[in-house]
Design an enzyme around this catalytic site. Structure first.
Site, PDB file in Angstrom:
ATOM      1  N   LYS A  20       0.866  -1.185   0.000  1.00  0.00           N
ATOM      2  CA  LYS A  20       0.000   0.000   0.000  1.00  0.00           C
ATOM      3  C   LYS A  20       0.898   1.229   0.000  1.00  0.00           C
ATOM      4  O   LYS A  20       1.748   1.390   0.877  1.00  0.00           O
ATOM      5  CB  LYS A  20      -0.901   0.001   1.238  1.00  0.00           C
ATOM      6  CG  LYS A  20      -1.996   1.055   1.192  1.00  0.00           C
ATOM      7  CD  LYS A  20      -3.032   0.743   0.106  1.00  0.00           C
ATOM      8  CE  LYS A  20      -4.280   0.111   0.674  1.00  0.00           C
ATOM      9  NZ  LYS A  20      -5.195  -0.362  -0.381  1.00  0.00           N
ATOM     10  N   THR A  65      -3.316  -5.462   0.721  1.00  0.00           N
ATOM     11  CA  THR A  65      -2.741  -4.125   0.904  1.00  0.00           C
ATOM     12  C   THR A  65      -3.606  -3.325   1.875  1.00  0.00           C
ATOM     13  O   THR A  65      -3.100  -2.467   2.595  1.00  0.00           O
ATOM     14  CB  THR A  65      -2.604  -3.368  -0.435  1.00  0.00           C
ATOM     15  OG1 THR A  65      -3.887  -3.054  -0.941  1.00  0.00           O
ATOM     16  CG2 THR A  65      -1.811  -4.174  -1.442  1.00  0.00           C
ATOM     17  N   ASP A  66      -4.896  -3.637   1.914  1.00  0.00           N
ATOM     18  CA  ASP A  66      -5.767  -2.951   2.873  1.00  0.00           C
ATOM     19  C   ASP A  66      -5.340  -3.263   4.308  1.00  0.00           C
ATOM     20  O   ASP A  66      -5.360  -2.386   5.178  1.00  0.00           O
ATOM     21  CB  ASP A  66      -7.221  -3.388   2.638  1.00  0.00           C
ATOM     22  CG  ASP A  66      -8.197  -2.548   3.444  1.00  0.00           C
ATOM     23  OD1 ASP A  66      -8.289  -1.336   3.165  1.00  0.00           O
ATOM     24  OD2 ASP A  66      -8.828  -3.090   4.367  1.00  0.00           O
ATOM     25  N   PHE A 166     -17.118  21.671  14.862  1.00  0.00           N
ATOM     26  CA  PHE A 166     -18.041  21.988  13.765  1.00  0.00           C
ATOM     27  C   PHE A 166     -19.344  21.267  14.078  1.00  0.00           C
ATOM     28  O   PHE A 166     -19.401  20.037  14.045  1.00  0.00           O
ATOM     29  CB  PHE A 166     -17.469  21.552  12.413  1.00  0.00           C
ATOM     30  CG  PHE A 166     -18.279  22.061  11.243  1.00  0.00           C
ATOM     31  CD1 PHE A 166     -18.306  23.411  10.947  1.00  0.00           C
ATOM     32  CD2 PHE A 166     -19.027  21.187  10.453  1.00  0.00           C
ATOM     33  CE1 PHE A 166     -19.061  23.899   9.878  1.00  0.00           C
ATOM     34  CE2 PHE A 166     -19.785  21.665   9.387  1.00  0.00           C
ATOM     35  CZ  PHE A 166     -19.800  23.029   9.108  1.00  0.00           C
ATOM     36  N   ARG A 183     -11.871  18.533  16.765  1.00  0.00           N
ATOM     37  CA  ARG A 183     -11.357  17.971  15.526  1.00  0.00           C
ATOM     38  C   ARG A 183     -10.036  18.647  15.203  1.00  0.00           C
ATOM     39  O   ARG A 183      -9.679  19.656  15.810  1.00  0.00           O
ATOM     40  CB  ARG A 183     -12.345  18.202  14.378  1.00  0.00           C
ATOM     41  CG  ARG A 183     -12.531  19.679  14.051  1.00  0.00           C
ATOM     42  CD  ARG A 183     -13.389  19.915  12.809  1.00  0.00           C
ATOM     43  NE  ARG A 183     -13.458  21.344  12.492  1.00  0.00           N
ATOM     44  CZ  ARG A 183     -14.010  21.841  11.393  1.00  0.00           C
ATOM     45  NH1 ARG A 183     -14.558  21.046  10.509  1.00  0.00           N
ATOM     46  NH2 ARG A 183     -14.015  23.136  11.173  1.00  0.00           N
ATOM     47  N   GLN A 227     -14.616  29.140   8.488  1.00  0.00           N
ATOM     48  CA  GLN A 227     -15.124  30.457   8.105  1.00  0.00           C
ATOM     49  C   GLN A 227     -14.839  31.482   9.201  1.00  0.00           C
ATOM     50  O   GLN A 227     -14.390  32.608   8.937  1.00  0.00           O
ATOM     51  CB  GLN A 227     -16.637  30.399   7.843  1.00  0.00           C
ATOM     52  CG  GLN A 227     -17.045  29.722   6.546  1.00  0.00           C
ATOM     53  CD  GLN A 227     -17.290  28.227   6.667  1.00  0.00           C
ATOM     54  OE1 GLN A 227     -16.676  27.546   7.490  1.00  0.00           O
ATOM     55  NE2 GLN A 227     -18.164  27.701   5.820  1.00  0.00           N
ATOM     56  N   ASN A 253     -10.121  23.157   3.321  1.00  0.00           N
ATOM     57  CA  ASN A 253     -10.261  22.494   4.621  1.00  0.00           C
ATOM     58  C   ASN A 253      -9.621  21.116   4.483  1.00  0.00           C
ATOM     59  O   ASN A 253     -10.197  20.204   3.893  1.00  0.00           O
ATOM     60  CB  ASN A 253     -11.747  22.394   4.985  1.00  0.00           C
ATOM     61  CG  ASN A 253     -11.966  21.935   6.411  1.00  0.00           C
ATOM     62  OD1 ASN A 253     -11.018  21.647   7.118  1.00  0.00           O
ATOM     63  ND2 ASN A 253     -13.222  21.873   6.821  1.00  0.00           N
ATOM     64  N   HIS A 255      -9.080  17.917   5.446  1.00  0.00           N
ATOM     65  CA  HIS A 255      -9.767  17.044   6.403  1.00  0.00           C
ATOM     66  C   HIS A 255      -8.821  15.985   6.976  1.00  0.00           C
ATOM     67  O   HIS A 255      -8.065  15.352   6.244  1.00  0.00           O
ATOM     68  CB  HIS A 255     -10.947  16.349   5.728  1.00  0.00           C
ATOM     69  CG  HIS A 255     -11.930  17.292   5.112  1.00  0.00           C
ATOM     70  ND1 HIS A 255     -12.621  18.232   5.837  1.00  0.00           N
ATOM     71  CD2 HIS A 255     -12.335  17.454   3.826  1.00  0.00           C
ATOM     72  CE1 HIS A 255     -13.418  18.923   5.037  1.00  0.00           C
ATOM     73  NE2 HIS A 255     -13.253  18.472   3.804  1.00  0.00           N
TER      74      HIS A 255
HETATM   75  O1  LIG Z   1     -15.108  24.605   9.051  1.00  0.00           O
HETATM   76  C1  LIG Z   1     -15.931  24.009   8.324  1.00  0.00           C
HETATM   77  N1  LIG Z   1     -16.769  24.713   7.535  1.00  0.00           N
HETATM   78  C2  LIG Z   1     -17.686  24.127   6.728  1.00  0.00           C
HETATM   79  O2  LIG Z   1     -18.462  24.811   6.012  1.00  0.00           O
HETATM   80  C3  LIG Z   1     -17.721  22.718   6.729  1.00  0.00           C
HETATM   81  N2  LIG Z   1     -18.474  21.813   6.037  1.00  0.00           N
HETATM   82  C4  LIG Z   1     -18.066  20.588   6.428  1.00  0.00           C
HETATM   83  O3  LIG Z   1     -18.523  19.492   5.997  1.00  0.00           O
HETATM   84  N3  LIG Z   1     -17.063  20.680   7.340  1.00  0.00           N
HETATM   85  C5  LIG Z   1     -16.842  21.995   7.537  1.00  0.00           C
HETATM   86  N4  LIG Z   1     -15.946  22.653   8.326  1.00  0.00           N
END
Ligand SMILES: O=c1[nH]c(=O)c2[nH]c(=O)[nH]c2[nH]1
Length: 294
Positions: A20, A65-66, A166, A183, A227, A253, A255
């Site tokens: 992997k 590989t997983d 969030f 998070r 935001q 963002n 993730h």
């Molecule tokens: O900070 C965030 N703003 C969003 O508008 C948003 N949308 C989302 O799915 N996660 C997040 N996180």
């Protein structure tokens, strides 16, 4: 020699390996309020007698590989990451031991370096800036009307390992995202600010000051959403720098998803994350002065 393949044609399986590639493993150590981060790109490959998989379609000797990926994440928790070398050796030994047909396990680890964001001269407990990715930018427009300077930066990669939530967002029939109180918040920031004038500005000093403000505001502002963090950064810059008329942000963002380690008997209270590549949220905002919008 592959008896089942190319019989009589002198065709045999040559060198092969499988694994992997590029699992994005982020390990946060959060035993105290002063978090540590290890950010790794991990690849594994097994070599050995995997001829049957190629020649006969027989997977019985193949550790998926997983599974190799799962082991990379589980070992970030179970073994920990004190160094890329120590982690890679432990992972390699495990994959080799788990795969009787393997004669070797090759592990490649890239570590992405993070520095603590400096706030009032001290390194912040849980806010980090990625070393060496950012680019300083400027664009100027020269005409009979004058000189307009728009400066900024891009790929200023920042992350906070707590102090971000969030929740209470709009739901419809397609919403599956769960509320979160804690998070990782990470972005590769693009910021551009337009100067109100072109005379009497110390461009280098202003750049340094704005960059420092962006970082310290990111670090010290509790985030209800990216935001809100962008707006807070913009407001601080405009409040502090009368020579700046407007500032705009483009912020992916980035993730980081908590990895479910329960199938391996491990809990994961915000310690091991997969850094997702795409898709990503893209948050864009301009913060301006009232007179600029009228
Ligand atoms: O900070 C965030 N703003 C969003 O508008 C948003 N949308 C989302 O799915 N996660 C997040 N996180």
């Amino acid at each position: 020699m592959g008896a089942g393949m190319g019989a009589g044609m002198g065709i045999v399986l040559g060198p092969n390996r499988y694994g992997k590639a590029e699992s994005r493993v982020v390990r946060i150590v959060r035993d105290t309020p002063r978090h540590e981060i290890r950010d790794l790109t991990v690849s594994s490959a097994l070599r050995g007698d995997f001829e049957a998989a190629h020649v006969d379609g027989d997977q019985s000797a193949v550790l998926p590989t997983d599974t190799q990926k799962n082991t990379a994440f589980a070992f970030a928790k179970r073994h920990g990451v004190t160094s890329p070398e120590d982690y890679a050796i432990a992972l390699g030994r495990r994959l080799l031991a788990a795969t009787p047909a393997a004669t070797g396990a090759e592990i490649a680890v890239d570590e992405h370096a993070w520095d603590r964001i400096a706030v009032d001269g001290d390194g912040h407990d849980h806010a980090f800036v990625r070393r060496g990715t950012e680019v300083r930018t400027t664009g100027v427009d020269v005409s009979d009307d004058g000189v307009v300077v728009t400066s900024g930066l891009r790929d200023l990669v920042v992350l906070k390992s707590t102090g971000s939530e969030f929740k209470d967002f709009l739901h419809d029939d397609y919403t599956t995202l769960a509320d979160t109180d804690d998070r990782i918040l990470a972005t590769a920031l693009r910021a551009t600010w337009r100067y109100a004038r072109a005379d009497g500005i110390d461009w280098n000093a202003t750049y340094d000051a704005v960059r420092a403000l962006l970082l310290s505001t990111f670090a010290t502002t509790y985030s209800h959403a990216l935001q809100e963090t962008l707006y807070a950064m913009g407001r601080t810059v405009l409040e502090t720098h009368e020579e700046i008329a407007e500032i705009s942000f483009v912020a992916p963002n980035k993730h980081h998803f908590l990895v479910d380690l329960a199938p391996f008997g491990l809990d994961n209270p915000g310690e091991v994350f997969i850094a997702a590549d795409r898709p990503y949220g893209l948050i864009e905002a301009t913060v301006t002065r009232e007179e600029e919008t009228s």
